[in-house]
Design a protein around this motif. Structure first.
Motif, PDB file in Angstrom:
ATOM      1  N   VAL A  35       0.860  -1.183   0.000  1.00 13.94           N
ATOM      2  CA  VAL A  35       0.000   0.000   0.000  1.00 13.94           C
ATOM      3  C   VAL A  35       0.897   1.233   0.000  1.00 13.94           C
ATOM      4  O   VAL A  35       1.800   1.345   0.838  1.00 13.94           O
ATOM      5  CB  VAL A  35      -0.941   0.017   1.214  1.00 13.94           C
ATOM      6  CG1 VAL A  35      -1.688   1.353   1.310  1.00 13.94           C
ATOM      7  CG2 VAL A  35      -1.933  -1.135   1.128  1.00 13.94           C
ATOM      8  N   ALA A  36       0.659   2.137  -0.935  1.00 17.16           N
ATOM      9  CA  ALA A  36       1.528   3.304  -1.078  1.00 17.16           C
ATOM     10  C   ALA A  36       0.757   4.598  -0.861  1.00 17.16           C
ATOM     11  O   ALA A  36      -0.303   4.804  -1.447  1.00 17.16           O
ATOM     12  CB  ALA A  36       2.168   3.318  -2.463  1.00 17.16           C
TER      13      ALA A  36
ATOM     14  N   VAL B  23       1.976  -6.668   2.479  1.00 17.69           N
ATOM     15  CA  VAL B  23       3.281  -6.992   3.058  1.00 17.69           C
ATOM     16  C   VAL B  23       4.162  -5.760   3.246  1.00 17.69           C
ATOM     17  O   VAL B  23       5.226  -5.843   3.860  1.00 17.69           O
ATOM     18  CB  VAL B  23       4.034  -8.039   2.212  1.00 17.69           C
ATOM     19  CG1 VAL B  23       3.283  -9.366   2.207  1.00 17.69           C
ATOM     20  CG2 VAL B  23       4.262  -7.536   0.788  1.00 17.69           C
ATOM     21  N   GLY B  24       3.727  -4.611   2.694  1.00 19.63           N
ATOM     22  CA  GLY B  24       4.582  -3.441   2.786  1.00 19.63           C
ATOM     23  C   GLY B  24       3.800  -2.144   2.720  1.00 19.63           C
ATOM     24  O   GLY B  24       2.626  -2.114   2.343  1.00 19.63           O
ATOM     25  N   PHE B  25       4.491  -1.072   3.094  1.00 17.87           N
ATOM     26  CA  PHE B  25       3.925   0.277   3.031  1.00 17.87           C
ATOM     27  C   PHE B  25       4.943   1.182   2.373  1.00 17.87           C
ATOM     28  O   PHE B  25       6.131   1.201   2.744  1.00 17.87           O
ATOM     29  CB  PHE B  25       3.596   0.784   4.433  1.00 17.87           C
ATOM     30  CG  PHE B  25       2.929   2.135   4.443  1.00 17.87           C
ATOM     31  CD1 PHE B  25       1.619   2.285   4.014  1.00 17.87           C
ATOM     32  CD2 PHE B  25       3.623   3.263   4.870  1.00 17.87           C
ATOM     33  CE1 PHE B  25       0.999   3.530   4.015  1.00 17.87           C
ATOM     34  CE2 PHE B  25       3.012   4.512   4.873  1.00 17.87           C
ATOM     35  CZ  PHE B  25       1.701   4.649   4.443  1.00 17.87           C
ATOM     36  N   GLY B  26       4.488   1.948   1.368  1.00 18.58           N
ATOM     37  CA  GLY B  26       5.402   2.772   0.598  1.00 18.58           C
ATOM     38  C   GLY B  26       4.996   4.237   0.544  1.00 18.58           C
ATOM     39  O   GLY B  26       3.960   4.643   1.074  1.00 18.58           O
TER      40      GLY B  26
ATOM     41  N   ALA C 250      -1.634   9.700   4.654  1.00 16.47           N
ATOM     42  CA  ALA C 250      -0.698   8.576   4.705  1.00 16.47           C
ATOM     43  C   ALA C 250      -0.940   7.737   5.959  1.00 16.47           C
ATOM     44  O   ALA C 250      -0.859   6.507   5.926  1.00 16.47           O
ATOM     45  CB  ALA C 250       0.740   9.082   4.665  1.00 16.47           C
ATOM     46  N   ARG C 251      -1.276   8.397   7.074  1.00 18.54           N
ATOM     47  CA  ARG C 251      -1.560   7.640   8.303  1.00 18.54           C
ATOM     48  C   ARG C 251      -2.816   6.791   8.133  1.00 18.54           C
ATOM     49  O   ARG C 251      -2.883   5.647   8.610  1.00 18.54           O
ATOM     50  CB  ARG C 251      -1.733   8.595   9.477  1.00 18.54           C
ATOM     51  CG  ARG C 251      -0.483   9.390   9.823  1.00 18.54           C
ATOM     52  CD  ARG C 251      -0.659  10.106  11.140  1.00 18.54           C
ATOM     53  NE  ARG C 251       0.132  11.326  11.189  1.00 18.54           N
ATOM     54  CZ  ARG C 251       0.205  12.135  12.230  1.00 18.54           C
ATOM     55  NH1 ARG C 251      -0.502  11.855  13.323  1.00 18.54           N
ATOM     56  NH2 ARG C 251       0.945  13.231  12.197  1.00 18.54           N
ATOM     57  N   THR C 252      -3.820   7.341   7.465  1.00 16.48           N
ATOM     58  CA  THR C 252      -5.036   6.571   7.201  1.00 16.48           C
ATOM     59  C   THR C 252      -4.715   5.321   6.387  1.00 16.48           C
ATOM     60  O   THR C 252      -5.200   4.214   6.682  1.00 16.48           O
ATOM     61  CB  THR C 252      -6.064   7.450   6.457  1.00 16.48           C
ATOM     62  OG1 THR C 252      -6.421   8.554   7.272  1.00 16.48           O
ATOM     63  CG2 THR C 252      -7.314   6.648   6.109  1.00 16.48           C
TER      64      THR C 252
ATOM     65  N   ALA D 191       3.265   7.876   9.803  1.00 17.11           N
ATOM     66  CA  ALA D 191       2.598   6.841   9.020  1.00 17.11           C
ATOM     67  C   ALA D 191       3.467   5.594   8.946  1.00 17.11           C
ATOM     68  O   ALA D 191       2.979   4.458   9.084  1.00 17.11           O
ATOM     69  CB  ALA D 191       2.284   7.353   7.617  1.00 17.11           C
ATOM     70  N   PHE D 192       4.748   5.786   8.747  1.00 19.70           N
ATOM     71  CA  PHE D 192       5.652   4.645   8.673  1.00 19.70           C
ATOM     72  C   PHE D 192       5.805   3.959  10.033  1.00 19.70           C
ATOM     73  O   PHE D 192       6.014   2.739  10.093  1.00 19.70           O
ATOM     74  CB  PHE D 192       6.997   5.071   8.092  1.00 19.70           C
ATOM     75  CG  PHE D 192       6.983   5.128   6.591  1.00 19.70           C
ATOM     76  CD1 PHE D 192       7.522   4.105   5.833  1.00 19.70           C
ATOM     77  CD2 PHE D 192       6.400   6.196   5.924  1.00 19.70           C
ATOM     78  CE1 PHE D 192       7.478   4.126   4.452  1.00 19.70           C
ATOM     79  CE2 PHE D 192       6.350   6.246   4.543  1.00 19.70           C
ATOM     80  CZ  PHE D 192       6.888   5.205   3.799  1.00 19.70           C
ATOM     81  N   ALA D 193       5.669   4.711  11.096  1.00 17.36           N
ATOM     82  CA  ALA D 193       5.709   4.099  12.430  1.00 17.36           C
ATOM     83  C   ALA D 193       4.515   3.163  12.623  1.00 17.36           C
ATOM     84  O   ALA D 193       4.642   2.082  13.220  1.00 17.36           O
ATOM     85  CB  ALA D 193       5.717   5.177  13.508  1.00 17.36           C
TER      86      ALA D 193
END
Length: 344
Positions: free
Chosen positions: A139-140, A169-172, A150-152, A188-190
């Motif tokens: 999900v990017a 499996v990932g966040f971009g 981005a946090r949503t 968001a990445f946290a």
């Protein structure tokens, strides 16, 4: 005497949902939905893109990308994209695909971001069921939108996190690197990190080595989309190597967007010699006119022999979130590929 790169088992970790489309599919969807495409996607294909490192060049690229995305108008279209991307990758030797999607782009046609993501995940599970290739989702978020969005998306990604095909499996973080402040996307990445997702932001294609350093410092990535401009500063190159992050290097993208004038200028050799893991990717085949196998062919043109191509394939598998059984089987098959007598 060389071995066929399409037979080399590999993982594909840098492929965008819209950009993965076959040009024939875009044309068919445009006709179906009564949409007029730019000439560059019809008679002038493949597009001749200007240098995206300047604003006008990026605008031209984005205009074509938006035109293609506008042709995706519902569930059937979305499922077709996932299915065809998986089939195209499998035909080129990919055993595992992590396709990157921003569900906000398709939400208006299917009732929201949650249904949009669920459609992609469901088709990923379906197409993975025959065992030829496993498909998972990254999900990017977009740098063009507010960091709160981005946090949503990170929370949505966390709800569907998993360690097998048909899961997130990932966040971009993608789109124009010159927009948004990298540190503002840290929260968001946290969220994604706490969910156990791979952190895979873009950085260091349109902007230079400092953008790569900011990505390392603020987002603590597992992989970096592109990152090729890290070679412009030896200290940054060393920092990438020390971080252990895999760089998703996309030679076709780099040349098409004018980051480097020719494939011979792509600094793949310098990155590998710095001890940095690499996963080759096609990025947006629709607009660049080449898919995953072409990236390995480009590496061969840069002087990489078959043993080195095998090492790149291993790097893609090890940098992936493929289940251990998939990774182990593919790695064993890489060894078999290398042990097979090459074709004259």
């Amino acid at each position: 005497m060389t071995r066929e790169v399409t037979a080399l088992p590999k993982a594909h970790l840098h492929l965008h949902f819209t950009g993965s489309m076959r040009v024939e599919t875009v044309r068919e969807l445009a006709q179906q939905h009564g949409i007029r495409l730019p000439d560059a996607l019809v008679t002038g294909y493949p597009p001749k893109l200007a240098r995206a490192t300047d604003e006008r060049g990026w605008f031209r690229f984005q205009r074509l990308y938006d035109a293609a995305r506008a042709c995706v108008r519902g569930e059937a279209d979305m499922r077709r994209i996932v299915r065809e991307a998986a089939h195209d990758d499998a035909a080129e030797g990919s055993r595992w695909l992590e396709i990157q999607v921003d569900p906000t782009s398709y939400a208006p046609f299917v009732g929201g971001i949650t249904p949009a993501l669920e459609i992609v995940l469901d088709e990923a599970r379906s197409v993975s069921s025959d065992g030829r290739i496993g498909v998972a989702v990254v999900v990017a978020a977009s740098r063009m939108r507010h960091p709160l969005e981005a946090r949503t998306l990170a929370r949505l990604a966390a709800r569907y996190a998993g360690d097998d095909a048909g899961h997130v499996v990932g966040f971009g973080l993608s789109n124009d690197e010159r927009r948004g402040a990298t540190e503002e996307f840290g929260p968001a990445f946290a969220i994604a990190r706490r969910a156990g997702l791979a952190l895979v932001p873009h950085g260091g294609e349109l902007l230079g080595a400092q953008a790569v350093m900011e990505t390392l410092e603020h987002l603590d990535p597992d992989r970096i989309g592109h990152g090729v401009r890290s070679v412009e500063d030896p200290a940054v190159l060393d920092a990438v190597a020390e971080s252990g992050a895999t760089l998703e290097v996309c030679p076709g993208s780099n040349v098409a967007l004018g980051v480097f004038g020719t494939a011979a200028e792509v600094p793949l050799r310098r990155i590998v010699e710095a001890g940095i893991p690499v996963a080759l990717g096609a990025d947006d085949p629709l607009l660049f006119g080449n898919r995953l196998a072409a990236q390995y062919a480009a590496a061969r043109e840069l002087g990489f022999d078959d043993a080195e191509l095998a090492a790149l394939a291993r790097g893609s598998l090890r940098g992936s979130r493929a289940p251990e059984r998939v990774r182990a089987a593919a790695l064993a098959d890489v060894d078999t590929w290398l042990a097979t007598r090459p074709m004259p």
